[in-house]
Design a protein around this motif. Structure first.
Motif, PDB file in Angstrom:
ATOM      1  N   LYS A   1      -7.872  -4.730  -7.641  1.00 53.76           N
ATOM      2  CA  LYS A   1      -7.274  -3.538  -6.714  1.00 53.76           C
ATOM      3  C   LYS A   1      -7.231  -4.085  -5.294  1.00 53.76           C
ATOM      4  O   LYS A   1      -7.993  -3.947  -4.342  1.00 53.76           O
ATOM      5  CB  LYS A   1      -8.146  -2.156  -6.728  1.00 53.76           C
ATOM      6  CG  LYS A   1      -7.358  -1.000  -6.305  1.00 53.76           C
ATOM      7  CD  LYS A   1      -8.235   0.346  -6.888  1.00 53.76           C
ATOM      8  CE  LYS A   1      -7.833   1.537  -6.189  1.00 53.76           C
ATOM      9  NZ  LYS A   1      -6.318   1.895  -7.027  1.00 53.76           N
ATOM     10  N   THR A   2      -6.118  -4.610  -4.880  1.00 49.29           N
ATOM     11  CA  THR A   2      -6.004  -5.139  -3.614  1.00 49.29           C
ATOM     12  C   THR A   2      -5.396  -4.130  -2.630  1.00 49.29           C
ATOM     13  O   THR A   2      -4.865  -3.131  -2.971  1.00 49.29           O
ATOM     14  CB  THR A   2      -5.018  -6.416  -3.447  1.00 49.29           C
ATOM     15  OG1 THR A   2      -3.594  -6.050  -3.500  1.00 49.29           O
ATOM     16  CG2 THR A   2      -5.215  -7.273  -4.714  1.00 49.29           C
ATOM     17  N   THR A   3      -5.427  -4.347  -1.257  1.00 50.59           N
ATOM     18  CA  THR A   3      -4.752  -3.599  -0.122  1.00 50.59           C
ATOM     19  C   THR A   3      -3.247  -3.988  -0.097  1.00 50.59           C
ATOM     20  O   THR A   3      -2.749  -3.316   0.886  1.00 50.59           O
ATOM     21  CB  THR A   3      -5.831  -3.542   0.990  1.00 50.59           C
ATOM     22  OG1 THR A   3      -5.886  -5.077   1.490  1.00 50.59           O
ATOM     23  CG2 THR A   3      -6.926  -3.101   0.805  1.00 50.59           C
ATOM     24  N   SER A   4      -2.817  -4.975  -0.728  1.00 46.64           N
ATOM     25  CA  SER A   4      -1.551  -5.118  -0.382  1.00 46.64           C
ATOM     26  C   SER A   4      -0.703  -4.381  -1.436  1.00 46.64           C
ATOM     27  O   SER A   4      -0.115  -4.706  -2.685  1.00 46.64           O
ATOM     28  CB  SER A   4      -1.314  -6.711  -1.057  1.00 46.64           C
ATOM     29  OG  SER A   4      -1.597  -7.425   0.001  1.00 46.64           O
TER      30      SER A   4
ATOM     31  N   GLY B   1      -7.352  -7.727   1.329  1.00 40.58           N
ATOM     32  CA  GLY B   1      -8.551  -7.099   1.183  1.00 40.58           C
ATOM     33  C   GLY B   1      -8.533  -6.642  -0.096  1.00 40.58           C
ATOM     34  O   GLY B   1      -7.442  -6.491  -1.005  1.00 40.58           O
TER      35      GLY B   1
END
Lengths: 277, 277
Positions: free
Chosen positions: A146-149, A31
């Motif tokens: 800007k990923t959620t990982s 995400g």
């Protein structure tokens, strides 16, 4: 009743804002997110944040369930209903529920969440920065989004806090200065401002872009270049840029006090004017 | 009613297995997971998977809410209640709900989920492997743990599938062979088996460890070393190891057919014996 959350097109109390366990955001960090300041009832630079999220959604082939205009409208309602005109707004977009395994299912219906959080304290702060033991890959195409990982950034921040610092300097795999756990980094050198190029594996921060524009506007000489961490120690001033706290001067780097260039305060003041305009 | 899920100490239908939107697993990929095969009602190498997850929980300072014995007992109940003696079991452990920001709150109560998924087909398969355009950092301390911050592996797998392949070869930032999106990689060379050292940024896979043990048991010469991808093209056989599919021979690499060393089938047969013992 608690704060209201926007989830899947509806407003609901936080306690009812729930995600299925098979959401790929939860399972695989699959995400994107954006965090921004809400000032006087308005999310600051909302359009730019949504634009970055949309670029990410295109790259990762995650559906964007709402138009920028719809999102802006929902954000305004969320702020209004919660009566939180001074706050932090977070948008999270994940690929949504899917079957097991890395390969994404093209039929996934995305999850979009908007949440409001308390505004940061208004007092001007100065940070202690320490060099992280973690590093990020140079030339990583994913660093543009800007990923959620974000477990590396979580660990880098935790390590900094454990050392009594506020943020962590992340070097890249070439040993060059990249970013901090929470934002981008600028340094003053011979009356110029410098920052790392995005090819260093740096997130192209929204506040970083604003600082680049302020430099242009004020005629401050700017150099975007890769350097090693030792050069930072001799810089004439250092600051972190991020969407929540804006411009944060760094007073100590790896336990040593830093000089404080007037350029840092020039940028900070100008940024503050933009924010409250 | 659908499949039953184990969440926070209880068994519930999947439709009721829900996570708060502020779970840090969902927000930041701040979690760990394990995937294993269930054979004849038993999760294969459950102890080793839980041991790796526990090592990760220690490293990331995420609380482990249950003992290995309790987890094994819950897993057995989940398999029994779902009547799925042949399946895939996934354990997910996240830091749990927390406040906004990277720095973890030490008071977080973790989220632990166990889910069952259909078993893979039993037919022996051969894979097409393509080199990924994404690379992983060499010498990354986080690569020792199976975290839920997996968007790079999601993208690498998606890219491979889009190219008509089954899995993606990931090089590291030094340009050396590291792992694949779904597992570890072994290659046969001059009657030896070779694999990348964990210092290449490779997850220390459970099936990888089993293959190393099989080599010892059968007296197969083993070399753990870093190589460039061009050496793979001239290898005498290539296979991927992973917990769900076991030993998967690679028939094609970047569009070219590969030789098939008898060593590959020796390992595959021995692994299959261990699995069904």
């Amino acid at each position: 009743m608690g704060v209201l959350v926007f989830l899947k097109g509806q407003f609901m109390p936080e306690a009812q804002a729930l995600i299925p366990v098979n959401d790929r955001g939860f399972l695989l960090g699959d995400g994107l997110f954006e965090t921004m300041l809400v000032v006087g009832g308005k999310p600051f630079l909302f359009g730019r944040h949504v634009e970055r999220m949309t670029r990410g959604a295109d790259f990762f082939k995650i559906k964007m369930p709402f138009s920028p205009e719809e999102l802006q409208n929902f954000a305004a309602q969320l702020i209004e209903r919660n009566q939180m005109p001074e706050a932090v707004l977070r948008l999270t977009l994940t690929r949504g529920p899917g079957r097991r395994g890395y390969a994404p299912d093209t039929s996934c219906e995305p999850t979009l969440v908007m949440t409001l959080h308390p505004a940061p304290p208004e007092t001007r702060i100065q940070w202690k920065l320490v060099t992280s033991s973690f590093c990020i890959p140079a030339g990583n195409p994913l660093s543009a989004y800007k990923t959620t990982s974000k477990i590396l950034h979580v660990m880098a921040q935790a390590e900094a806090v454990a050392k009594g610092a506020d943020d962590a300097l992340l070097l890249n795999t070439n040993g060059d200065v990249a970013e901090t756990a929470s934002g981008n980094l600028f340094w003053a050198h011979e009356n110029m401002l410098c920052t790392a190029p995005t090819t260093c594996g740096v997130l192209p921060g929204i506040t970083r872009a604003i600082v680049l524009e302020i430099c242009g506007k004020l005629g401050i000489k700017l150099k975007v270049r890769a350097i090693g961490p030792e050069a930072l120690r001799n810089s004439e001033g250092l600051f972190v840029t991020q969407s929540v706290l804006g411009i944060v001067p760094v007073a100590m780097f790896d336990g040593k006090p830093l000089k404080s260039s007037p350029l840092v305060y020039k940028i900070a003041d100008n940024y503050h004017e933009t924010l409250t305009a």
